[in-house]
Design a protein around this motif. Structure first.
Motif, PDB file in Angstrom:
ATOM      1  N   VAL A  47     -30.187 101.234   7.686  1.00 18.67           N
ATOM      2  CA  VAL A  47     -29.879  99.977   7.018  1.00 18.67           C
ATOM      3  C   VAL A  47     -28.419  99.595   7.234  1.00 18.67           C
ATOM      4  CG1 VAL A  47     -29.764  98.861   4.744  1.00 18.67           C
ATOM      5  CG2 VAL A  47     -31.507 100.571   5.174  1.00 18.67           C
ATOM      6  N   GLY A  89     -28.946 108.985  -0.052  1.00 15.77           N
ATOM      7  CA  GLY A  89     -30.343 109.188   0.304  1.00 15.77           C
ATOM      8  C   GLY A  89     -31.208 109.170  -0.929  1.00 15.77           C
ATOM      9  N   CYS A 137     -25.028 101.946   6.847  1.00 14.31           N
ATOM     10  CA  CYS A 137     -25.303 103.096   6.009  1.00 14.31           C
ATOM     11  C   CYS A 137     -25.385 104.355   6.856  1.00 14.31           C
ATOM     12  CB  CYS A 137     -26.608 102.913   5.244  1.00 14.31           C
ATOM     13  SG  CYS A 137     -26.955 104.354   4.238  1.00 14.31           S
ATOM     14  N   GLY A 191     -25.921 107.240   5.016  1.00 18.87           N
ATOM     15  CA  GLY A 191     -26.507 108.170   4.051  1.00 18.87           C
ATOM     16  C   GLY A 191     -27.508 109.056   4.774  1.00 18.87           C
ATOM     17  N   THR A 192     -27.992 110.088   4.100  1.00 17.89           N
ATOM     18  CA  THR A 192     -28.815 111.071   4.791  1.00 17.89           C
ATOM     19  C   THR A 192     -30.057 110.461   5.430  1.00 17.89           C
ATOM     20  OG1 THR A 192     -28.177 112.447   2.957  1.00 17.89           O
ATOM     21  CG2 THR A 192     -29.639 113.419   4.567  1.00 17.89           C
ATOM     22  N   ALA A 193     -30.749 109.627   4.655  1.00 15.26           N
ATOM     23  CA  ALA A 193     -31.991 109.060   5.174  1.00 15.26           C
ATOM     24  C   ALA A 193     -31.706 108.232   6.423  1.00 15.26           C
ATOM     25  CB  ALA A 193     -32.652 108.196   4.109  1.00 15.26           C
ATOM     26  N   CYS A 194     -30.628 107.476   6.387  1.00 15.89           N
ATOM     27  CA  CYS A 194     -30.281 106.656   7.541  1.00 15.89           C
ATOM     28  C   CYS A 194     -29.758 107.520   8.675  1.00 15.89           C
ATOM     29  CB  CYS A 194     -29.247 105.602   7.161  1.00 15.89           C
ATOM     30  SG  CYS A 194     -29.944 104.333   6.079  1.00 15.89           S
ATOM     31  N   CYS A 230     -25.171 105.556   1.794  1.00 14.74           N
ATOM     32  CA  CYS A 230     -26.369 105.112   1.088  1.00 14.74           C
ATOM     33  C   CYS A 230     -26.190 103.770   0.400  1.00 14.74           C
ATOM     34  CB  CYS A 230     -26.874 106.106   0.056  1.00 14.74           C
ATOM     35  SG  CYS A 230     -28.544 105.696  -0.489  1.00 14.74           S
ATOM     36  N   LEU A 231     -26.999 102.829   0.832  1.00 15.83           N
ATOM     37  CA  LEU A 231     -27.005 101.504   0.232  1.00 15.83           C
ATOM     38  C   LEU A 231     -28.151 101.385  -0.755  1.00 15.83           C
ATOM     39  CD1 LEU A 231     -26.268  99.624   3.529  1.00 15.83           C
ATOM     40  CD2 LEU A 231     -24.813  99.552   1.519  1.00 15.83           C
ATOM     41  N   GLY A 232     -28.823 102.483  -0.997  1.00 20.66           N
ATOM     42  CA  GLY A 232     -29.916 102.461  -1.947  1.00 20.66           C
ATOM     43  C   GLY A 232     -31.180 101.820  -1.409  1.00 20.66           C
ATOM     44  N   SER A 233     -31.295 101.722  -0.108  1.00 12.66           N
ATOM     45  CA  SER A 233     -32.514 101.166   0.487  1.00 12.66           C
ATOM     46  C   SER A 233     -33.058 102.130   1.526  1.00 12.66           C
ATOM     47  CB  SER A 233     -32.218  99.833   1.157  1.00 12.66           C
ATOM     48  OG  SER A 233     -31.585  98.984   0.254  1.00 12.66           O
ATOM     49  N   CYS A 234     -33.021 103.404   1.177  1.00 12.02           N
ATOM     50  CA  CYS A 234     -33.351 104.456   2.130  1.00 12.02           C
ATOM     51  C   CYS A 234     -34.715 104.279   2.756  1.00 12.02           C
ATOM     52  CB  CYS A 234     -33.308 105.807   1.453  1.00 12.02           C
ATOM     53  SG  CYS A 234     -31.972 105.987   0.296  1.00 12.02           S
TER      54      CYS A 234
END
Ligand SMILES: Cc1cc2nc3c(=O)[nH]c(=O)nc-3n(C[C@H](O)[C@H](O)[C@H](O)COP(=O)(O)O)c2cc1C
Ligand code: SF4
Ligand code: SF4
Ligand code: SF4
Ligand code: FES
Ligand code: FES
Lengths: 157, 250, 608
Positions: free
Chosen positions: A132, C207, A82, A84-87, A123-127
């Motif tokens: 992840v 996110g 992932c 995504g932003t959080a990752c 994003c895998l939806g597990s931020c």
């Protein structure tokens, strides 16, 4: 296709039979084929064209537009890291680097033995577990680069 | 109904597009992806105008904005001019090889690009007209592939397209001359596929590919008993069809 | 079982959302279930096991709740199962070490409801999640599910339903906050059939995962909302478009649809009301732009997800050119509650122009990450420092990103901003679908802008010039800046391109794409200048503009950094001051991460 062509076509036929001959099922059909073969074999696209009466150009357009579809075979184990932003802000690129180092492949590539392919996804939806990654259907959260080697080694056929 | 364009009042029909009204009245708005035969794209965004409607001000594309109420339109306000220049700059950075884009660039006084990386040979601006033209003819041999910054126009698998009939409508409709067509010794090459050309039985000029002929016969049910080019065959059904193609080319 | 005496039950809720599944919760569930099955009759309690949807507290997973005692366990592992079974489930004892540790108070709390994380929340859309087994329609019904549908079908006219939603002030939770009731009314006025209702479960914002949780954990609430909406506008067919990566959501929603058919909530003549509706799941193909309404419809039609010019609204010409109402997952999930409890109740929550609650996925560098639902109007500070417990680790708060790629970064000075649709837009950001990513001083704002533009350049459909070419060029400029090749006039150029991309693009993707750049330039211009003029990345993220130095005044000579440096770039003697060889250093940042004395400092581009 990996198996003998006739068997391959049979599988495509059984996928097609599940759907009425309507354009709106095109994406679902392509996804089912992708799931069965890990990519969209050319022969299969020809079958879809004949079944739905949709020109090859539209199928090619779909196959290159949607990220869930691919025209090249993927590995038996698809590693999705992932980004995504959080990752991303929790260091996902360091994980990608480590996998690149371990497997000598870049995102979008397959290892020589065909075992792994590497992709980055958004994003895998597990931020909350960032960073992840998921290998086939198994999730790995709170990753550190040092964990990568073990995870890859424990992923077996 | 009435519409005010650049402070002048004009008559418009309900639902008519701003561009059509402007053109009818001699107001020039630059366009790229608009064609009367294959409308509805709205992709190049060159034809943007400012619209004041019910107290609100917005930027719209004139080729697709229907007039349904009282509106004031500005086709070249300072803001529109600034943004149109930017769009042309972006187009020119993408497709510097195209003569048409070069002309636009000069017209708008846009300096040589020094900031961005450019590919000097590229001519396609991705307006999508070729794909639409081919679709309208019914062969659907080409399409857009990929998305985002890597989008382009190509035949399936980027190989000579199997469904192509070599009619060259795509090349004719292309505003930037990005699709190459070569003809020599009774052959036409387009999209890297070579087509055999057939001669007019009357004047002997090569004028149609075999596939095109077959296509008209089998798919459209038009059988040309004699192969006559349009110059030689007046008022024939074939002529109507060829001229239909021609209309597409404008 | 024993017909005479009522044997007490203890319900055990095991979270089986994607996050907890990643931490092995399925095995825990199975083991507990096996143990319960082995249990011979005659025991004083009957354990009832339920696999629930995501509690939103994924970071502390796997999570187990025991009811009616209301005991909440976190980070449970398979080896804890025996003890939990023997002590808690059979006897009701509390196992102290498994209780939730409240980050703000530092205490362990027995019930989750006592935690700071939970107390400030207000659950509407998430009302059932974590409390029910999503695969079990009776669980939903037991908590009042499908009552709203009955009320709508038998006590209200379509017109009354629309007016109830209008008066509630509900605004779309998927992006721009468009008034839902108004949208429904537009569609109901259009005299063209068939009509469609669509649920947007594409959740493309990287996110954010609230829609995933709702679809996984409480699929019936979405379905019930859609049936009510379809009744209101006169639609006879519905589609739920679910993001490709969400396999569990696809499974749970599909199961819920099946069950709803069996119970007669879907299909022909619903509960004898004469109203009929079919709903189908469509799997997305993996494209962010397909979250945009017209692209999503193109995708459902089996085409490439390119948006179309929207001068005619989808409520008139949507799917297959027919009137269509498209709403977000969370929007639909709010509908049944509004019908049951009424518009007045709903509109009493929130602010003047933003009613009700909003679900956020609070993630990034914050202590308590997870899903939260709060009344509109709560300040960012309350969310991040109250519910979120503040910044994780030793960092300092720098910015919070809301709205994903369409939104922007909000600085510390605006922390007291109330969170609602309009305040966020005024600040140059957006509510978006509810992603809230907390960034600390180790996040580089220029790199964040670069990150989003890279994302958008790949995810743009590529149809129109400003978006496709503009984003690509802005990205080129940002990459230069991050690599130390930025020019002084670049900021001006970014601003000018932003205007064109924002105003002239065809769809919402292009129209909002410059926001990450605009907000970071607006609030963090000094970081841009540091990159461009001083060739320095203050956060130490852009590798070409970063070097690490060991501050001799702070170094205690513990040798930890030298031991951990993967490149072997650090030398020195135990007890003496250590030094980094800039020629060998790969700027991985490990030393900075491991030093307990903060002696490793970020400096500008290495000059050696
Ligand atoms: C590029 C882009 C992506 C979007 N992605 C989503 C999404 O993932 N989920 C969503 O519900 N809405 C998304 N939207 C907003 C939708 O277009 C639409 O406004 C929304 O789903 C309408 O539902 P609502 O009124 O209930 O919010 C997106 C919009 C744009 C422009
Ligand atoms: S030449 Fe081929 S690709 Fe071009 S319009 Fe004709 S059929 Fe289509
Ligand atoms: S090849 Fe020509 S017609 Fe086709 S998209 Fe490019 S510029 Fe437009
Ligand atoms: S703004 Fe971007 S995503 Fe939207 S139509 Fe244009 S190119 Fe496609
Ligand atoms: S950002 Fe990685 S899981 Fe959401
Ligand atoms: S001519 Fe109107 S958008 Fe291209």
């Amino acid at each position: 296709m990996r198996e003998k062509p006739e068997e391959g076509i049979l599988k495509v036929k059984s996928i097609l039979e599940k759907y009425p001959k309507e354009r709106r099922f095109l994406l679902a059909i392509l996804q089912d084929i992708q799931k069965t073969y890990n990519y969209l074999p050319r022969e299969a696209l020809n079958e879809v064209r004949d079944y739905l009466g949709i020109p090859l150009s539209s199928l090619y357009s779909m196959a290159t537009f949607y990220k869930a579809l691919s025209l090249k075979p993927k590995g038996r184990y698809v590693i999705k890291v992932c980004d995504g932003t959080a990752c991303h802000i929790r260091g996902s690129l360091d994980i990608v680097e480590e996998i690149k180092k371990q497997l000598s492949i870049s995102p979008g590539e397959v290892t020589k033995d065909g075992k792994f392919s590497l992709e980055t996804v958004n994003c895998l939806g597990s931020c909350a577990l960032a960073p992840v990654m998921v290998i086939n259907d198994k999730y790995y959260g709170n990753l550190k680069p040092a964990m990568v080697k073990d995870i890859l080694e424990s992923t077996g056929d | 109904m009435k519409v005010i364009i650049d402070d002048k009042e004009f008559e418009a029909e309900y639902g008519e597009y701003i561009l059509d009204v402007a053109r009818r009245n001699g107001i020039h708005i630059p366009t790229l992806c608009h064609s009367d035969t294959v409308p509805g794209q709205g992709s190049c965004r060159l034809c943007i105008v400012e619209v004041y409607e019910r107290g609100k001000n917005k930027v719209v594309v004139s080729c697709l904005y229907p007039i349904t109420g009282e509106i004031k339109v500005y086709t070249n306000s300072e803001k529109i001019h600034r943004m149109r220049r930017n769009i042309i700059r972006l187009l020119a950075a993408r497709a510097p090889g195209s003569e048409y884009i070069k002309k636009l660039k000069e017209e708008y006084g846009i300096p040589e690009e020094t900031r961005f990386i450019v590919d000097e040979k590229e001519k396609c601006v991705l307006c999508g007209l070729c794909v639409k033209a081919c679709e309208k003819l019914g062969s659907m041999a080409i399409s857009t592939v990929n998305r985002g910054a890597t989008k382009k126009v190509a035949p399936p698998f980027e190989e000579p397209p199997v469904d192509c009939i070599g009619c060259a409508s795509c090349a004719h409709v292309c505003p930037t001359g990005a699709i190459e067509v070569r003809e020599c010794k009774g052959k036409r090459v387009i999209w890297n596929r070579t087509f055999e050309l057939l001669k007019c039985t009357s004047c002997g000029r090569y004028f149609i590919t075999r596939e095109q002929y077959e296509y008209m016969k089998n798919r459209l049910g038009i059988d040309m008993k004699e192969l006559l080019c349009d110059r030689c065959r007046q008022k024939s059904t074939a002529e109507k069809l060829v001229s239909l193609y021609k209309k597409l080319l404008v | 079982m024993n017909g005479m005496v009522q044997v007490p039950r203890r319900t055990v809720l095991v979270c089986c959302g994607t996050g907890c599944l990643a931490n092995n919760s399925m095995e825990i569930y199975k083991k507990l279930k096996d143990k319960a099955a082995e249990l011979e009759s005659g025991f004083p309690v009957i354990p009832v096991l339920k696999a629930t949807g995501c509690n939103g507290l994924c970071e502390r997973g796997p999570i187990i709740q025991v009811l009616p005692d209301d005991i909440f366990y976190c980070k449970v592992s398979v080896s804890d199962v025996d003890e939990i079974f023997e002590r808690t489930i059979l006897k009701g004892d509390v196992i102290e070490r498994l209780l939730y540790l409240d980050a703000s108070s530092g205490k362990r709390v027995r019930s989750f409801k006592e935690s700071e994380f939970y107390k400030k929340q207000f659950k509407i859309a998430l009302r059932n999640i974590g409390q029910i087994d999503p695969a079990c329609i009776d669980d939903y019904i037991e908590r009042g599910g499908y009552e709203a549908l009955k009320k709508a079908l038998f006590e209200m006219s379509p017109e009354q339903v629309i007016s109830e939603i209008e008066r509630s002030g509900l605004r779309g939770r998927g992006g721009a906050g468009f008034p839902t009731g108004y949208k429904w009314r537009q569609c109901s006025k259009t005299n063209d059939f068939p009509k469609y209702v669509v649920c947007n479960g594409d959740e493309g914002d990287p996110g954010a995962f609230m829609d995933r949780s709702i679809m996984e954990g409480d699929p019936h609430s979405v379905i019930e909302g859609m049936i009510i909406g379809a009744y209101a506008v006169g639609a006879e067919k519905g589609f739920i478009y679910i993001r490709d990566e969400y396999s569990l959501a696809v499974r749970n929603v599909s199961k819920a649809i099946e069950d709803a058919y069996i119970r007669g909530y879907l299909g022909r003549d619903i509960m004898g009301s004469g109203f009929s509706l079919d709903i189908e799941v469509v799997r997305g193909g993996g494209a962010f732009v397909c979250g945009e309404s017209t692209a999503l419809m193109a995708s459902i039609e089996g085409r490439v997800g390119e948006p179309r010019v929207k001068y005619i609204r989808s409520t008139e010409k949507g799917l297959w050119g027919k009137p269509t109402v498209l709403n977000n997952v969370e929007t639909w999930a709010n509908v049944p509650v509004i019908i049951t409890r009424g518009a007045e109740w709903f509109s009493s929550i929130g602010t003047e122009k933003s009613k009700g609650t909003k679900v956020f996925s609070l993630v990034g560098k914050v202590k308590n990450t997870g899903l939260i639902e709060v009344p509109m109007g709560m300040t960012l500070r309350e969310i991040i420092f109250g519910i979120g417990g503040g910044i994780a680790g030793s960092g300092k708060f720098k910015a919070v990103q809301t709205g994903g790629p369409s939104g922007g970064c909000i600085p510390e000075a605006l922390l007291d901003l109330p969170v609602d649709f309009d305040s966020l837009s005024d600040a140059g950001s957006m509510m978006g679908s509810g992603g809230m990513i907390v960034m600390d001083d180790r996040t580089c704002m220029v790199e964040v802008a670069r990150y989003y533009l890279k994302f958008l350049s790949e995810e743009s459909c590529g149809k129109c010039t400003p978006c496709r070419e503009g984003i690509r060029r802005m990205l080129e400029v940002l990459e230069d800046i991050c690599a130390g090749e930025g020019r002084e006039e670049d900021i001006e150029l970014l601003l000018e391109l932003s205007e064109t991309v924002k105003e002239a693009s065809l769809c919402g993707l292009g129209k909002t794409a410059p926001n990450p750049v605009l907000t970071t330039i607006k609030y963090f211009k000094d970081e841009y200048l540091a990159h461009i003029k001083e060739k320095r990345c203050p956060a130490g993220v852009c590798k070409k503009l970063t070097s690490y130095r060991i501050n001799p005044d702070l170094c205690r000579g513990c040798s930890l950094c030298a031991k951990r440096c993967p490149a072997g770039a650090i030398s020195g003697k135990q007890g003496k001051i250590y030094e980094i060889d800039q020629g060998i250093c790969t700027v991985c940042g490990t030393c900075r991460e491991v030093c307990r004395f903060g002696a490793v400092e970020v400096a500008g581009r290495a000059t050696e």
